[in-house]
Design an enzyme around this catalytic site. Structure first.
Site, short mmCIF file in Angstrom:
data_model
loop_
_atom_site.label_atom_id
_atom_site.label_comp_id
_atom_site.label_asym_id
_atom_site.label_seq_id
_atom_site.Cartn_x
_atom_site.Cartn_y
_atom_site.Cartn_z
N PHE A 134 1.42 -0.48 1.75
CA PHE A 134 0.13 -0.43 1.05
C PHE A 134 -0.23 -1.85 0.63
O PHE A 134 0.55 -2.51 -0.06
CB PHE A 134 0.18 0.48 -0.18
CG PHE A 134 -1.16 0.59 -0.85
CD1 PHE A 134 -2.13 1.45 -0.35
CD2 PHE A 134 -1.49 -0.20 -1.94
CE1 PHE A 134 -3.40 1.52 -0.93
CE2 PHE A 134 -2.75 -0.14 -2.53
CZ PHE A 134 -3.70 0.73 -2.02
N ASP A 219 4.53 -9.37 0.42
CA ASP A 219 3.56 -8.83 -0.54
C ASP A 219 4.35 -8.40 -1.77
O ASP A 219 4.94 -7.32 -1.80
CB ASP A 219 2.80 -7.64 0.08
CG ASP A 219 1.81 -7.03 -0.91
OD1 ASP A 219 1.80 -7.45 -2.08
OD2 ASP A 219 1.05 -6.13 -0.50
N LYS A 248 -0.75 -7.48 -10.19
CA LYS A 248 -0.27 -6.51 -11.18
C LYS A 248 0.27 -7.12 -12.48
O LYS A 248 -0.49 -7.44 -13.36
CB LYS A 248 0.76 -5.59 -10.54
CG LYS A 248 0.09 -4.65 -9.50
CD LYS A 248 0.85 -3.38 -9.34
CE LYS A 248 0.32 -2.52 -8.21
NZ LYS A 248 -0.80 -1.69 -8.57
N1 PLP Z 1 -0.19 -4.75 -2.44
C1 PLP Z 1 0.66 -3.89 -3.02
C2 PLP Z 1 2.10 -3.93 -2.65
C3 PLP Z 1 0.19 -2.98 -3.98
O1 PLP Z 1 1.05 -2.12 -4.55
C4 PLP Z 1 -1.18 -2.98 -4.30
C5 PLP Z 1 -1.72 -2.02 -5.29
O2 PLP Z 1 -1.11 -1.05 -5.65
C6 PLP Z 1 -2.03 -3.90 -3.67
C7 PLP Z 1 -1.49 -4.77 -2.73
C8 PLP Z 1 -3.49 -3.94 -3.99
O3 PLP Z 1 -3.67 -4.40 -5.29
P1 PLP Z 1 -5.08 -4.21 -6.05
O4 PLP Z 1 -5.22 -2.78 -6.37
O5 PLP Z 1 -4.92 -5.08 -7.28
O6 PLP Z 1 -6.12 -4.72 -5.14
#
Ligand code: PLP
Length: 396
Positions: A134, A219, A248
Site C-alpha cells: 500500500f 516506503d 505518519k
Molecule cells: N505508504 C504506506 C506504507 C502507508 O501505510 C500509507 C498510508 O497508510 C501511505 C504510503 C500513504 O500515506 P498518506 O495516507 O499519508 O498519503
C-alpha cells in the site's frame, strides 16, 4: 456543538468516502481519547499511526505552541530555522541521505518515483512494487499499490508500474529489466496485513538492485519514526535504501512527510524539478524535532521493543486460549494478529467497550500503539479484545 449536529454537518457537507463510527473524538492525551458524550477510549491505533508518541505529547505541544506564536509558514524560497536541523536528525539516524519535505505519504511516494526517474534517465522509468503493498491514494501511488481493489474505476492508471509477490526474490529478479528505475518495498506491509519482509529477501533485493543498476526505495511511511523499535525499519535489516519515504509519525500528528535520498540522488533535484508549497514549514519541522528529542530523552526505542514483545507474547497467549488467532506478526509496536474469523465485528465490539484498534485484510487485527503506551494499558486493551473474541468466536 452537540454530537448529532456534528455528525449531521458531515453528512450534509463532507464527502462520504470514509466509513465512520458515530463517535466524535474531542480530546486526547497519551493513549486515551475522549468523545463528545464524555466516554473515554484506550487508543491502541492512534491517528492511524500518525500519533506515534500518543495524543498531544507534552514536548510536541510545547514546541508547536512556541512555534505557532513565532512563525507558522514561510515559503521555501527562504530558509526557516528548523528544516535543516530536522534533515540532519533524519539523515544522522538513517543512512546519511538528503531530505525533501512534503505533507503526506502519497506525496512522498510520488516524489520518490520522480526522483528515481530523473536520476536514472534516459531510458529507465519502470517501478517494481509488491503485491499486497500500500503506497497511498493519488494516481501514481494507487498504481504503485499492489492491490486491485484500489485501482478499480480509476483507469487508465499511471504507466510504468509492475507488481510481484512479496518476499519472492526470483519473481523480482525476473521482473526487473533494462527499463526499470526502481524497486519499492515496505519492509513491513502495514495495510496489506502486517507482513514482515524476510531478512534474506531484503539483502538479496539490495544485491539485485546493485547488480542491475536499479534504485531501491523503502516506503517507511508507516514503519518509520521508531515504532518498530528502531528509528527506521531498515536498521533492523542492516540494509540501506537509495531512497526512503517517511510520513505518519514523523511530526507527532502534524501533517508532514519526507523523501530521503542518497546525497548524489538528492543533489540531482535541482530548482524547477520538484516542489511542495507547505513542505518543511517551520511548525511541522519544530514538531518533528520535538518528536526526535522525546524519543531520545525518554528512551522510547527501548520501551517500544519491550512493549512490543509484551504485546506479541500476550496475543499469542490469547491465541492459545481462544483458538481464534492463527498468527501474530510484526516488529516493535507494529503488530498484527491474524484471526480465524472476520475482524471487523470484533473491532466494533472493542470500540463499544472502550478500545480503539483496526482490522485490515478482513481477518488481521492491527495495533499501532503509541511508543509511550504502558504494559498495563496494553493488558487493559487485551482484556477487552479477549471478551470481544469470545463474543464473536463462533462467527464465520
Ligand atoms: N505508504 C504506506 C506504507 C502507508 O501505510 C500509507 C498510508 O497508510 C501511505 C504510503 C500513504 O500515506 P498518506 O495516507 O499519508 O498519503
Amino acid at each position: 456543538m452537540k454530537t448529532r449536529q456534528i455528525i449531521d454537518s458531515y453528512e450534509k457537507h463532507v464527502v462520504p468516502n470514509y466509513t465512520r463510527n458515530d463517535v466524535v473524538i474531542i480530546k486526547g492525551e497519551g493513549s486515551r481519547v475522549r468523545d463528545s458524550e464524555g466516554r473515554t477510549y484506550l487508543d491502541l491505533f492512534p491517528g492511524w499511526g500518525c500519533d506515534g508518541l500518543g495524543h498531544c505529547h507534552p514536548k510536541v505541544v510545547k514546541a508547536v505552541k512556541r512555534q505557532a506564536g513565532r512563525l507558522i509558514h514561510v515559503a521555501n524560497n527562504y530558509y526557516n530555522e528548523w528544516q535543516g536541523e530536522l534533515a540532519r536528525l533524519i539523515s544522522a539516524n538513517s543512512f546519511g541521505g538528503k531530505c525533501f519535505f512534503c505533507n503526506s505519504g502519497a506525496e512522498a511516494i510520488e516524489g520518490a518515483v520522480k526522483f528515481a526517474r530523473i536520476f536514472t534517465r534516459p531510458g529507465r522509468y519502470k517501478v517494481l512494487t509488491m503485491l499486497d503493498s500500500f503506497h497511498g491514494r493519488t494516481l501514481a501511488a494507487i498504481t504503485a499499490t499492489g492491490q486491485d481493489k484500489y485501482h478499480k474505476g480509476f483507469e487508465p492508471l499511471s504507466p510504468g508500474f509492475a507488481h510481484v509477490p512479496f518476499n519472492d526474490i526470483d519473481a523480482a529478479a525476473r521482473a526487473v529489466d533494462g527499463e526499470t528505475c526502481a524497486v519499492m518495498l515496505e519492509l513491513i506491509q502495514g495495510e496489506g496485513g502486517v507482513n514482515v519482509a524476510d531478512e534474506s529477501y531484503v539483502a538479496k533485493l539490495r544485491d539485485l538492485c546493485d547488480g542491475r543498476d536499479v534504485l531501491l526505495i523503502f516506503d517507511e511511511v508507516q514503519t518509520g519514526g521508531g515504532r518498530t523499535g528502531e528509528y527506521f525499519a531498515h536498521k533492523l535489516y542492516g540494509v540501506e535504501p537509495d531512497i526512503m519515504t517517511l510520513a505518519k509519525a514523523l511530526a507527532g500528528g502534524l501533517a508532514m512527510s519526507a523523501i530521503v535520498a542518497r546525497p548524489d540522488i538528492g543533489d540531482a533535484i535541482v530548482p524547477g524539478l520538484h516542489a511542495s508549497t507547505f513542505g518543511g514549514n517551520p511548525l511541522a519541522c519544530a514538531a518533528a524535532i520535538a518528536v526526535f528529542e522525546a524519543v531520545e530523552e525518554d528512551g522510547l526505542l527501548e520501551r517500544t521493543r519491550a512493549a512490543g514483545k509484551h504485546l506479541r507474547d500476550k496475543l499469542r497467549e490469547l491465541g492459545r486460549e481462544t483458538g481464534l488467532i492463527k498468527e501474530v506478526r510484526g516488529r516493535g509496536l507494529m503488530v498484527g494478529a491474524e484471526l480465524t474469523v472476520p475482524g471487523a465485528p470484533i473491532v466494533k465490539t472493542c470500540m463499544e467497550n472502550g478500545l480503539l484498534i483496526n482490522c485490515t485484510h478482513d481477518t488481521v487485527i492491527r495495533f499501532l500503539p503509541s511508543m509511550t503506551v504502558t504494559e498495563s494499558e496494553l493488558d487493559e486493551g487485551l482484556a477487552i479484545l479477549r471478551d470481544a473474541l469470545k463474543t464473536h468466536g463462533g462467527e464465520k
